[in-house]
Design a protein around this motif. Structure first.
Motif, PDB file in Angstrom:
ATOM      1  N   TRP A  30       6.244   6.830  -5.944  1.00 25.00           N
ATOM      2  CA  TRP A  30       5.512   6.252  -4.820  1.00 25.00           C
ATOM      3  C   TRP A  30       6.425   5.420  -3.936  1.00 25.00           C
ATOM      4  CZ3 TRP A  30       0.969   8.444  -4.743  1.00 25.00           C
ATOM      5  CH2 TRP A  30       0.380   8.828  -5.949  1.00 25.00           C
ATOM      6  N   VAL A  31       6.094   5.359  -2.676  1.00 23.93           N
ATOM      7  CA  VAL A  31       6.719   4.426  -1.748  1.00 23.93           C
ATOM      8  C   VAL A  31       5.618   3.476  -1.314  1.00 23.93           C
ATOM      9  CG1 VAL A  31       7.908   4.135   0.455  1.00 23.93           C
ATOM     10  CG2 VAL A  31       8.377   6.153  -0.948  1.00 23.93           C
ATOM     11  N   ARG A  32       5.856   2.204  -1.502  1.00 27.61           N
ATOM     12  CA  ARG A  32       4.857   1.197  -1.166  1.00 27.61           C
ATOM     13  C   ARG A  32       5.343   0.409   0.059  1.00 27.61           C
ATOM     14  NH1 ARG A  32       1.256   1.657  -5.007  1.00 27.61           N
ATOM     15  NH2 ARG A  32       1.917   2.275  -7.085  1.00 27.61           N
ATOM     16  N   TYR A  33       4.432   0.208   0.999  1.00 27.14           N
ATOM     17  CA  TYR A  33       4.751  -0.470   2.253  1.00 27.14           C
ATOM     18  C   TYR A  33       4.073  -1.826   2.293  1.00 27.14           C
ATOM     19  CZ  TYR A  33       6.446   4.029   3.910  1.00 27.14           C
ATOM     20  OH  TYR A  33       7.137   5.193   4.045  1.00 27.14           O
ATOM     21  N   ARG A  34       4.757  -2.767   2.920  1.00 25.32           N
ATOM     22  CA  ARG A  34       4.185  -4.090   3.148  1.00 25.32           C
ATOM     23  C   ARG A  34       4.718  -4.628   4.475  1.00 25.32           C
ATOM     24  NH1 ARG A  34       8.273  -4.721  -0.327  1.00 25.32           N
ATOM     25  NH2 ARG A  34       9.780  -6.358   0.067  1.00 25.32           N
ATOM     26  N   LYS A  35       4.064  -5.641   4.959  1.00 26.69           N
ATOM     27  CA  LYS A  35       4.433  -6.289   6.223  1.00 26.69           C
ATOM     28  C   LYS A  35       5.835  -6.883   6.110  1.00 26.69           C
ATOM     29  CE  LYS A  35       3.125 -10.693   8.023  1.00 26.69           C
ATOM     30  NZ  LYS A  35       2.061 -11.656   8.202  1.00 26.69           N
ATOM     31  N   CYS A  36       6.615  -6.729   7.148  1.00 22.83           N
ATOM     32  CA  CYS A  36       7.929  -7.366   7.208  1.00 22.83           C
ATOM     33  C   CYS A  36       7.724  -8.843   7.522  1.00 22.83           C
ATOM     34  CB  CYS A  36       8.802  -6.704   8.283  1.00 22.83           C
ATOM     35  SG  CYS A  36      10.419  -7.476   8.428  1.00 22.83           S
ATOM     36  N   THR A  37       8.305  -9.693   6.711  1.00 29.44           N
ATOM     37  CA  THR A  37       8.111 -11.136   6.910  1.00 29.44           C
ATOM     38  C   THR A  37       9.171 -11.745   7.826  1.00 29.44           C
ATOM     39  OG1 THR A  37       9.368 -11.597   4.898  1.00 29.44           O
ATOM     40  CG2 THR A  37       6.959 -11.443   4.689  1.00 29.44           C
ATOM     41  N   HIS A  40       0.839  -1.191   0.000  1.00 27.90           N
ATOM     42  CA  HIS A  40       0.000   0.000   0.000  1.00 27.90           C
ATOM     43  C   HIS A  40       0.872   1.239   0.000  1.00 27.90           C
ATOM     44  CE1 HIS A  40      -3.745  -2.161   0.778  1.00 27.90           C
ATOM     45  NE2 HIS A  40      -2.996  -2.959   1.524  1.00 27.90           N
ATOM     46  N   SER A  41       0.477   2.219  -0.801  1.00 30.03           N
ATOM     47  CA  SER A  41       1.170   3.502  -0.811  1.00 30.03           C
ATOM     48  C   SER A  41       0.611   4.383   0.304  1.00 30.03           C
ATOM     49  CB  SER A  41       0.980   4.199  -2.161  1.00 30.03           C
ATOM     50  OG  SER A  41      -0.378   4.584  -2.313  1.00 30.03           O
ATOM     51  N   VAL A  42       1.344   5.444   0.616  1.00 33.08           N
ATOM     52  CA  VAL A  42       0.872   6.402   1.615  1.00 33.08           C
ATOM     53  C   VAL A  42      -0.463   6.990   1.169  1.00 33.08           C
ATOM     54  CG1 VAL A  42       1.349   8.656   2.659  1.00 33.08           C
ATOM     55  CG2 VAL A  42       3.130   6.929   2.578  1.00 33.08           C
ATOM     56  N   CYS A  43      -0.589   7.279  -0.130  1.00 30.57           N
ATOM     57  CA  CYS A  43      -1.851   7.854  -0.642  1.00 30.57           C
ATOM     58  C   CYS A  43      -3.024   6.899  -0.417  1.00 30.57           C
ATOM     59  CB  CYS A  43      -1.732   8.190  -2.119  1.00 30.57           C
ATOM     60  SG  CYS A  43      -0.674   9.606  -2.417  1.00 30.57           S
ATOM     61  N   ASP A  44      -2.807   5.633  -0.667  1.00 29.94           N
ATOM     62  CA  ASP A  44      -3.856   4.640  -0.432  1.00 29.94           C
ATOM     63  C   ASP A  44      -4.224   4.599   1.045  1.00 29.94           C
ATOM     64  OD1 ASP A  44      -5.588   2.404  -0.771  1.00 29.94           O
ATOM     65  OD2 ASP A  44      -3.946   1.047  -0.281  1.00 29.94           O
ATOM     66  N   LEU A  45      -3.222   4.546   1.903  1.00 31.41           N
ATOM     67  CA  LEU A  45      -3.476   4.468   3.345  1.00 31.41           C
ATOM     68  C   LEU A  45      -4.158   5.720   3.874  1.00 31.41           C
ATOM     69  CD1 LEU A  45      -0.106   2.823   4.388  1.00 31.41           C
ATOM     70  CD2 LEU A  45      -2.360   1.735   4.420  1.00 31.41           C
ATOM     71  N   MET A  46      -3.695   6.892   3.417  1.00 30.27           N
ATOM     72  CA  MET A  46      -4.307   8.131   3.919  1.00 30.27           C
ATOM     73  C   MET A  46      -5.756   8.237   3.463  1.00 30.27           C
ATOM     74  SD  MET A  46      -2.244  10.991   1.704  1.00 30.27           S
ATOM     75  CE  MET A  46      -3.425  12.270   1.381  1.00 30.27           C
ATOM     76  N   GLY A  47      -6.070   7.762   2.274  1.00 26.37           N
ATOM     77  CA  GLY A  47      -7.449   7.767   1.805  1.00 26.37           C
ATOM     78  C   GLY A  47      -8.328   6.831   2.605  1.00 26.37           C
ATOM     79  N   ARG A  48      -7.801   5.670   2.918  1.00 29.50           N
ATOM     80  CA  ARG A  48      -8.585   4.688   3.674  1.00 29.50           C
ATOM     81  C   ARG A  48      -8.747   5.067   5.139  1.00 29.50           C
ATOM     82  NH1 ARG A  48      -6.878  -1.315   2.103  1.00 29.50           N
ATOM     83  NH2 ARG A  48      -8.598  -1.725   3.531  1.00 29.50           N
TER      84      ARG A  48
END
Length: 120
Positions: free
Chosen positions: A83-90, A46-54
């Motif tokens: 964009w910077v996309r974030y995901r869970k650290c595995t 998820h990008s920051v834009c996606d997260l901030m919108g949600r």
């Protein structure tokens, strides 16, 4: 003498682990970070834009929260153009994963929380 050293090491390790758990709980204590982690935890990027919108927060606030999650080692990021996309650290320790999942289990889904917020 060897037993004493092993005991001292175990005490130091226990204290270090307690400090790390304290840091983990401090990161999880903020609701916006917790909601962002809830979204990212399912495995998608998820990008920051996606997260901030949600989550209905500003870009600067969302970026700060994601940096805190990254610094704590809970998420990793990847550059994708602008964009910077974030995901869970595995690579999280099993104990941390158990703590995070128990905390996330106590939350309603993000859509339920936003519906309740809009109704209020």
């Amino acid at each position: 003498m060897i037993r004493i050293k092993a005991h001292m090491r175990s005490i130091a390790y226990g204290a270090a682990m307690a400090q790390h758990v304290d840091e983990l709980l401090a990161v999880l204590a903020e609701l916006t970070r917790l909601r962002a982690l809830q979204i990212v935890w399912v495995g998608d990027e998820h990008s920051v834009c996606d997260l901030m919108g949600r989550l209905d927060v500003t870009q600067s606030r969302m970026s700060r929260h994601m940096q805190r999650l990254k610094k704590a080692g809970l998420v990793v990021d990847r550059r994708d153009g602008q964009w910077v996309r974030y995901r869970k650290c595995t690579a999280l320790p099993d104990g941390w994963v158990a703590i995070i999942e128990r905390v996330l289990d106590t939350l309603p889904t993000c859509s339920e929380a936003l519906d309740h917020k809009k109704a209020a």
